[in-house]
Design a protein around this motif. Structure first.
Motif, mmCIF file in Angstrom:
data_model
loop_
_atom_site.group_PDB
_atom_site.id
_atom_site.type_symbol
_atom_site.label_atom_id
_atom_site.label_comp_id
_atom_site.label_asym_id
_atom_site.label_seq_id
_atom_site.Cartn_x
_atom_site.Cartn_y
_atom_site.Cartn_z
ATOM 1 N N ARG A 14 0.816 -1.221 0.000
ATOM 2 C CA ARG A 14 0.000 0.000 0.000
ATOM 3 C C ARG A 14 0.848 1.268 0.000
ATOM 4 O O ARG A 14 0.567 2.203 -0.752
ATOM 5 C CB ARG A 14 -0.967 0.014 1.179
ATOM 6 N N ASP A 15 1.882 1.332 0.816
ATOM 7 C CA ASP A 15 2.709 2.545 0.868
ATOM 8 C C ASP A 15 3.359 2.825 -0.489
ATOM 9 O O ASP A 15 3.414 3.975 -0.936
ATOM 10 C CB ASP A 15 3.771 2.444 1.956
ATOM 11 N N ALA A 16 3.838 1.775 -1.150
ATOM 12 C CA ALA A 16 4.457 1.948 -2.470
ATOM 13 C C ALA A 16 3.402 2.407 -3.482
ATOM 14 O O ALA A 16 3.679 3.270 -4.323
ATOM 15 C CB ALA A 16 5.109 0.648 -2.936
ATOM 16 N N THR B 74 -2.524 -0.526 -12.085
ATOM 17 C CA THR B 74 -3.681 -1.365 -12.393
ATOM 18 C C THR B 74 -3.475 -2.782 -11.872
ATOM 19 O O THR B 74 -4.381 -3.375 -11.277
ATOM 20 C CB THR B 74 -3.947 -1.385 -13.913
ATOM 21 N N VAL B 75 -2.300 -3.337 -12.068
ATOM 22 C CA VAL B 75 -1.996 -4.696 -11.611
ATOM 23 C C VAL B 75 -2.057 -4.784 -10.085
ATOM 24 O O VAL B 75 -2.466 -5.803 -9.539
ATOM 25 C CB VAL B 75 -0.606 -5.137 -12.136
ATOM 26 N N ALA B 76 -1.682 -3.719 -9.390
ATOM 27 C CA ALA B 76 -1.650 -3.726 -7.926
ATOM 28 C C ALA B 76 -3.046 -3.666 -7.303
ATOM 29 O O ALA B 76 -3.217 -4.046 -6.141
ATOM 30 C CB ALA B 76 -0.805 -2.559 -7.416
ATOM 31 N N ILE B 77 -4.045 -3.224 -8.064
ATOM 32 C CA ILE B 77 -5.395 -3.092 -7.511
ATOM 33 C C ILE B 77 -6.072 -4.459 -7.490
ATOM 34 O O ILE B 77 -6.302 -5.076 -8.523
ATOM 35 C CB ILE B 77 -6.228 -2.080 -8.329
ATOM 36 N N LEU B 78 -6.383 -4.931 -6.284
ATOM 37 C CA LEU B 78 -7.029 -6.225 -6.105
ATOM 38 C C LEU B 78 -8.554 -6.112 -6.176
ATOM 39 O O LEU B 78 -9.240 -7.091 -6.452
ATOM 40 C CB LEU B 78 -6.625 -6.835 -4.759
ATOM 41 N N GLY B 79 -9.052 -4.935 -5.886
ATOM 42 C CA GLY B 79 -10.487 -4.700 -5.925
ATOM 43 C C GLY B 79 -10.747 -3.212 -5.832
ATOM 44 O O GLY B 79 -9.882 -2.448 -5.400
ATOM 45 N N ALA B 80 -11.949 -2.816 -6.217
ATOM 46 C CA ALA B 80 -12.285 -1.392 -6.168
ATOM 47 C C ALA B 80 -13.793 -1.222 -6.049
ATOM 48 O O ALA B 80 -14.558 -2.011 -6.610
ATOM 49 C CB ALA B 80 -11.782 -0.680 -7.414
ATOM 50 N N GLU B 81 -14.166 -0.202 -5.329
ATOM 51 C CA GLU B 81 -15.563 0.221 -5.271
ATOM 52 C C GLU B 81 -15.551 1.743 -5.269
ATOM 53 O O GLU B 81 -15.455 2.385 -4.226
ATOM 54 C CB GLU B 81 -16.260 -0.311 -4.029
ATOM 55 N N VAL C 36 -8.073 2.076 9.249
ATOM 56 C CA VAL C 36 -8.479 0.822 9.891
ATOM 57 C C VAL C 36 -8.112 -0.409 9.066
ATOM 58 O O VAL C 36 -7.612 -1.391 9.606
ATOM 59 C CB VAL C 36 -10.004 0.840 10.172
ATOM 60 N N GLU C 37 -8.360 -0.363 7.762
ATOM 61 C CA GLU C 37 -8.091 -1.512 6.895
ATOM 62 C C GLU C 37 -6.725 -1.357 6.225
ATOM 63 O O GLU C 37 -6.522 -0.429 5.446
ATOM 64 C CB GLU C 37 -9.173 -1.630 5.825
ATOM 65 N N PRO C 38 -5.790 -2.265 6.484
ATOM 66 C CA PRO C 38 -4.420 -2.108 5.984
ATOM 67 C C PRO C 38 -4.249 -2.156 4.468
ATOM 68 O O PRO C 38 -3.279 -1.627 3.950
ATOM 69 C CB PRO C 38 -3.645 -3.248 6.641
ATOM 70 N N GLY C 39 -5.170 -2.747 3.723
ATOM 71 C CA GLY C 39 -5.029 -2.808 2.273
ATOM 72 C C GLY C 39 -5.948 -1.855 1.536
ATOM 73 O O GLY C 39 -6.033 -1.888 0.315
ATOM 74 N N ARG C 40 -6.615 -0.978 2.271
ATOM 75 C CA ARG C 40 -7.601 -0.081 1.661
ATOM 76 C C ARG C 40 -7.019 1.307 1.423
ATOM 77 O O ARG C 40 -6.319 1.863 2.268
ATOM 78 C CB ARG C 40 -8.818 0.027 2.572
ATOM 79 N N ILE C 41 -7.351 1.870 0.261
ATOM 80 C CA ILE C 41 -6.976 3.233 -0.100
ATOM 81 C C ILE C 41 -8.269 3.988 -0.400
ATOM 82 O O ILE C 41 -9.098 3.525 -1.186
ATOM 83 C CB ILE C 41 -6.052 3.253 -1.335
ATOM 84 N N ASN C 42 -8.453 5.119 0.246
ATOM 85 C CA ASN C 42 -9.651 5.932 0.038
ATOM 86 C C ASN C 42 -9.404 6.940 -1.076
ATOM 87 O O ASN C 42 -8.339 7.551 -1.151
ATOM 88 C CB ASN C 42 -10.041 6.639 1.327
ATOM 89 N N VAL C 43 -10.394 7.094 -1.940
ATOM 90 C CA VAL C 43 -10.317 7.976 -3.103
ATOM 91 C C VAL C 43 -11.386 9.052 -2.956
ATOM 92 O O VAL C 43 -12.531 8.747 -2.622
ATOM 93 C CB VAL C 43 -10.573 7.176 -4.400
ATOM 94 N N TYR C 44 -11.004 10.305 -3.212
ATOM 95 C CA TYR C 44 -11.967 11.401 -3.165
ATOM 96 C C TYR C 44 -11.568 12.441 -4.198
ATOM 97 O O TYR C 44 -10.440 12.927 -4.193
ATOM 98 C CB TYR C 44 -12.000 12.048 -1.778
ATOM 99 N N GLU C 45 -12.485 12.760 -5.101
ATOM 100 C CA GLU C 45 -12.246 13.760 -6.131
ATOM 101 C C GLU C 45 -13.492 14.627 -6.279
ATOM 102 O O GLU C 45 -14.604 14.133 -6.134
ATOM 103 C CB GLU C 45 -11.988 13.103 -7.496
ATOM 104 N N ARG C 46 -13.286 15.904 -6.610
ATOM 105 C CA ARG C 46 -14.395 16.800 -6.978
ATOM 106 C C ARG C 46 -14.014 17.489 -8.280
ATOM 107 O O ARG C 46 -12.919 18.028 -8.396
ATOM 108 C CB ARG C 46 -14.660 17.859 -5.907
ATOM 109 N N TRP C 47 -14.959 17.473 -9.230
ATOM 110 C CA TRP C 47 -14.737 18.046 -10.555
ATOM 111 C C TRP C 47 -15.908 18.924 -10.938
ATOM 112 O O TRP C 47 -17.045 18.670 -10.550
ATOM 113 C CB TRP C 47 -14.575 16.937 -11.597
ATOM 114 N N GLU C 48 -15.637 19.929 -11.772
ATOM 115 C CA GLU C 48 -16.677 20.826 -12.260
ATOM 116 C C GLU C 48 -17.540 20.173 -13.332
ATOM 117 O O GLU C 48 -18.754 20.380 -13.343
ATOM 118 C CB GLU C 48 -16.062 22.118 -12.796
#
Length: 107
Positions: free
Chosen positions: A28-30, A88-95, A58-70
């Motif tokens: 995750r850090d990389a 892309t290869v490093a992503i095991l899942g996404a929501e 809380v979850e060691p393998g989770r990355i939170n994503v937040y974007e705002r666009w016009e």
């Protein structure tokens, strides 16, 4: 405070892209380090109001994503070819979802 405020002066909606990516906790850090330049580029892109990726507390393998666009067009222009093959290869899942917000209020 507390009164309804327009999402953007002269605009009826703002796009929010938010959700979670899942990667191997040991990588995750990389993964986050590989996102630094993309975050800088996004924040300076036309139409970007905010852009952040961060480690979940809380979850060691989770990355939170937040974007705002016009606009959709500005979001898609920035996306271009998307994440690098390595990312892309490093992503095991996404929501991650796109939301259209028509108004904003103070908390």
């Amino acid at each position: 405070m507390g009164a309804e405020v327009s999402a953007q002066p002269g605009r009826s909606t703002v796009l929010i892209v938010a959700g979670s990516l899942y990667v191997d906790p040991d990588g995750r850090d990389a993964y986050l380090a590989s996102c630094v330049e993309a975050v800088r580029q996004a924040r300076s892109a036309p139409g970007c109001i905010d852009f952040a990726v961060s480690a979940d507390l809380v979850e060691p393998g989770r990355i939170n994503v937040y974007e705002r666009w016009e606009t959709d067009e500005q979001l898609l222009d920035f996306r271009g070819s998307g994440p690098s093959e390595e990312q892309t290869v490093a992503i095991l899942g996404a929501e991650v979802h796109r939301y259209r917000v028509s108004g904003v209020e103070a908390p």
